[in-house]
Scaffold this active site. Structure first.
Site, short mmCIF file in Angstrom:
data_model
loop_
_atom_site.label_atom_id
_atom_site.label_comp_id
_atom_site.label_asym_id
_atom_site.label_seq_id
_atom_site.Cartn_x
_atom_site.Cartn_y
_atom_site.Cartn_z
N ASP A 10 27.72 -11.22 2.90
CA ASP A 10 27.35 -12.53 2.35
C ASP A 10 28.65 -13.33 2.23
OD1 ASP A 10 25.79 -14.56 1.03
OD2 ASP A 10 26.61 -13.87 -0.87
N SER A 11 28.50 -14.61 1.90
CA SER A 11 29.69 -15.42 1.64
C SER A 11 30.38 -14.97 0.35
CB SER A 11 29.30 -16.89 1.52
OG SER A 11 28.39 -17.04 0.45
N CYS A 73 22.53 -13.14 3.52
CA CYS A 73 22.91 -14.52 3.24
C CYS A 73 21.93 -15.39 4.02
CB CYS A 73 24.34 -14.74 3.73
SG CYS A 73 24.88 -16.46 3.68
N GLU A 152 29.00 -18.68 -8.93
CA GLU A 152 30.26 -17.95 -8.71
C GLU A 152 31.35 -18.42 -9.67
OE1 GLU A 152 31.51 -15.84 -5.87
OE2 GLU A 152 29.62 -15.63 -4.78
N CYS A 184 18.18 -18.49 -1.04
CA CYS A 184 19.62 -18.21 -1.07
C CYS A 184 19.78 -16.94 -1.89
CB CYS A 184 20.37 -19.36 -1.73
SG CYS A 184 22.13 -19.03 -2.01
N HIS A 186 22.04 -15.89 -3.61
CA HIS A 186 22.69 -16.05 -4.92
C HIS A 186 21.68 -16.32 -6.05
CE1 HIS A 186 26.52 -16.44 -2.81
NE2 HIS A 186 27.14 -16.45 -3.98
N1 DGL Z 1 24.22 -16.53 -0.55
C1 DGL Z 1 24.30 -17.43 0.53
C2 DGL Z 1 22.98 -17.86 1.04
O1 DGL Z 1 22.09 -17.07 0.89
C3 DGL Z 1 25.49 -18.26 0.67
C4 DGL Z 1 25.55 -19.50 -0.09
C5 DGL Z 1 26.83 -20.24 0.11
O2 DGL Z 1 27.87 -19.62 0.37
O3 DGL Z 1 26.79 -21.48 0.04
O4 DGL Z 1 22.77 -18.91 1.59
#
Ligand code: DGL
Length: 273
Positions: A10-11, A73, A152, A184, A186
């Site tokens: 993931d990011s 992600c 984050e 997402c 997150h």
């Molecule tokens: N968790 C990520 C997603 O599902 C990345 C979000 C991001 O880095 O902007 O899109």
């Protein structure tokens, strides 16, 4: 029996929500998790840049000898899944299709909301996937650029997060959706905040559990699972700050993280070359 680990990326911290479900479903497997903290967030970036990052990371994980890659992600899945599947010799699992499927099954009024990053919304992939299953369903997308940096950040459960969620939820409530895709990885990290804002009448759809199920099925069908009855381990890698990753990872995953290794961006770039 195949003892190679599963790669998850993931990011940043969002993919930990998928890793968690994989640990619940497949505790006997070993995992290598890579968070691209140095280049977070992905959401505001153009799709071709995210596609390049995803190719680098997946290539790097493959060079570590993983047997399967989970693109944990949504932005990376939306931008790059077919490309990754073409590039890699190991299977690649993404997080969009399981959610689209779950949303179509859950909705009663066929109005589905989507909260996601700008990149995921711009890709239009959710609408395509939903319409492949139900061409008459309506998808109402809302890009949420503030959420990932808040999650984050220093105070993920603070007033600013609650206020941002209320703002992003408003158009979906107005549109009368009965189901919302949290597009997402997150967002499950602030699941209680989201549930309070939408209330009980709206079904929230998360990808993590469905994705873990898909991983389990793939391992089974290909005969590449690890032996049951053992407890696997996790190796954590980040391109960002290792101490920060360890601290936030412990908080979000509620798992002791003994060590986090740093990966230089140059090593990732070399893996995609
Ligand atoms: N968790 C990520 C997603 O599902 C990345 C979000 C991001 O880095 O902007 O899109």
């Amino acid at each position: 029996m195949d003892t190679r680990p599963i790669g998850v990326f993931d990011s940043g911290m969002g993919g930990l929500t998928v890793l968690h479900e994989c640990l619940v479903t497949l505790p006997q497997e070993d995992y290598v998790y890579l968070g691209d903290g140095a280049r977070l967030p992905y959401g505001p970036r153009p799709l071709d840049e995210i596609r390049r990052f995803a190719a680098e990371i997946a290539g790097y994980l493959e060079s570590l000898g993983v047997k399967l890659v989970v693109a944990a992600c949504n932005s990376a899945t939306a931008a790059a899944l077919p490309d990754l599947q073409r590039r890699l010799s190991v299977p690649v699992v993404g997080v969009l299709a399981p959610e689209a499927h779950a949303a179509v099954l859950a909705t009663r009024n066929r109005r589905i909301g989507l909260l996601a990053t700008e990149a995921t919304v711009a890709s239009g992939r959710y609408a395509e996937l939903v319409h492949a299953l139900d061409a008459g369903a309506e998808v109402v997308p809302v890009a949420c650029p503030r959420l990932v940096p808040l999650i984050e950040g220093d105070d993920p459960f603070g007033e600013e997060t609650a206020e941002a969620v209320r703002e992003y939820a408003a158009p979906l409530r107005e549109a009368g959706v009965d189901t919302v895709i949290l597009g997402c990885t997150h967002y499950p990290l602030i699941r209680p905040v989201l549930q309070r804002v939408f209330g009980r009448g709206v079904t929230l759809v998360f990808s993590a559990e469905e994705t873990a199920r898909e991983v389990a099925e793939l391992l089974e069908r290909r005969g590449i699972g690890n032996g049951e009855g053992r407890e696997g381990g996790c190796r954590f890698l980040t391109t960002g700050d290792t101490a920060l990753f360890r601290e936030m990872g412990r908080r979000f995953l509620q798992l002791p993280i003994a060590s986090v290794e740093r990966v230089e961006l140059a090593a990732l770039e070399a893996a995609a070359a």
